[in-house]
Design a protein around this motif. Structure first.
Motif, short mmCIF file in Angstrom:
data_model
loop_
_atom_site.label_atom_id
_atom_site.label_comp_id
_atom_site.label_asym_id
_atom_site.label_seq_id
_atom_site.Cartn_x
_atom_site.Cartn_y
_atom_site.Cartn_z
N ILE A 51 0.86 -1.19 0.00
CA ILE A 51 0.00 0.00 0.00
C ILE A 51 0.88 1.23 0.00
O ILE A 51 1.93 1.26 0.66
CB ILE A 51 -0.97 -0.03 1.20
N SER A 52 0.49 2.22 -0.76
CA SER A 52 1.29 3.43 -0.89
C SER A 52 1.30 4.22 0.42
O SER A 52 0.49 3.97 1.32
CB SER A 52 0.74 4.29 -2.03
N ALA A 98 8.44 -2.13 5.69
CA ALA A 98 8.37 -0.74 5.25
C ALA A 98 9.45 -0.50 4.21
O ALA A 98 10.59 -0.96 4.36
CB ALA A 98 8.57 0.21 6.43
N ARG A 99 9.06 0.17 3.15
CA ARG A 99 10.03 0.41 2.08
C ARG A 99 9.74 1.73 1.41
O ARG A 99 8.63 2.26 1.49
CB ARG A 99 10.01 -0.73 1.07
N ARG A 100 10.74 2.26 0.76
CA ARG A 100 10.61 3.53 0.08
C ARG A 100 9.81 3.39 -1.21
O ARG A 100 8.97 4.24 -1.53
CB ARG A 100 12.00 4.11 -0.21
N MET A 101 10.03 2.29 -1.92
CA MET A 101 9.40 2.12 -3.22
C MET A 101 8.03 1.48 -3.08
O MET A 101 7.83 0.53 -2.32
CB MET A 101 10.28 1.25 -4.12
N TYR A 102 7.09 2.02 -3.85
CA TYR A 102 5.73 1.46 -3.88
C TYR A 102 5.66 0.49 -5.06
O TYR A 102 5.39 0.88 -6.19
CB TYR A 102 4.70 2.58 -4.02
N ASP A 103 5.99 -0.78 -4.78
CA ASP A 103 5.83 -1.83 -5.78
C ASP A 103 5.90 -3.17 -5.07
O ASP A 103 6.11 -3.23 -3.86
CB ASP A 103 6.89 -1.73 -6.89
N LEU A 104 5.72 -4.25 -5.81
CA LEU A 104 5.75 -5.59 -5.20
C LEU A 104 7.15 -6.18 -5.29
O LEU A 104 7.35 -7.29 -5.76
CB LEU A 104 4.74 -6.49 -5.91
N GLY A 105 8.12 -5.40 -4.83
CA GLY A 105 9.49 -5.88 -4.82
C GLY A 105 9.72 -6.89 -3.71
O GLY A 105 8.93 -7.01 -2.78
N PRO A 106 10.83 -7.62 -3.80
CA PRO A 106 11.10 -8.69 -2.84
C PRO A 106 11.66 -8.24 -1.50
O PRO A 106 11.69 -9.03 -0.55
CB PRO A 106 12.12 -9.56 -3.57
N GLN A 107 12.11 -7.01 -1.42
CA GLN A 107 12.80 -6.57 -0.23
C GLN A 107 12.11 -5.39 0.44
O GLN A 107 11.38 -4.63 -0.20
CB GLN A 107 14.24 -6.17 -0.58
#
Length: 121
Positions: A51-52, A98-107
């Motif tokens: 989620i963004s 929690a991540r900076r990028m809004y996508d379905l990345g693995p990390q």
């Protein structure tokens, strides 16, 4: 100190529902995209949903689309994963990140410890 704590896991019957929660602290919550990942027995970790930062956009893995819903409450630093029509293959440890990028990345930049979801009759 960044901390993510998941809760709500447990045993659910096939076709049943479960809601996972993730509480975050120590980061500027509203600036991060938050996602859920899962790792089943003998499998690699895979993204489930993200989620963004503002909560207005969501992405789902094809395997859960239409059955799982991710949501967030920025006022309370909480993220949820509503799991409906759960399938046996959903048995896994579910972790929020929690991540900076809004996508379905693995990390993710930050991880919780995970909560076990077991689907069994």
């Amino acid at each position: 100190q960044v901390q993510l704590v998941e809760s709500g896991g447990g045993l659910v019957q096939p076709g049943g529902s479960l809601r996972l929660s993730c509480t975050l602290s120590g980061i500027i919550f509203r600036t991060k995209a938050i996602g859920w990942w899962r790792q089943g027995p003998g499998k690699e970790r895979e993204p489930v949903a993200v989620i963004s930062s503002g909560g207005g956009n969501t992405l789902y893995a094809d395997s859960v689309k239409g059955r799982f819903t991710i949501s967030r409450n920025n006022a309370e630093n909480m993220v949820y994963l509503q799991m409906n029509s759960v399938k046996p293959g959903a048995t896994a440890i579910y972790s929020c990140g929690a991540r900076r990028m809004y996508d379905l990345g693995p990390q993710a930049d930050y991880w919780g410890q995970g909560t076990q979801v077991t689907v069994s009759s």
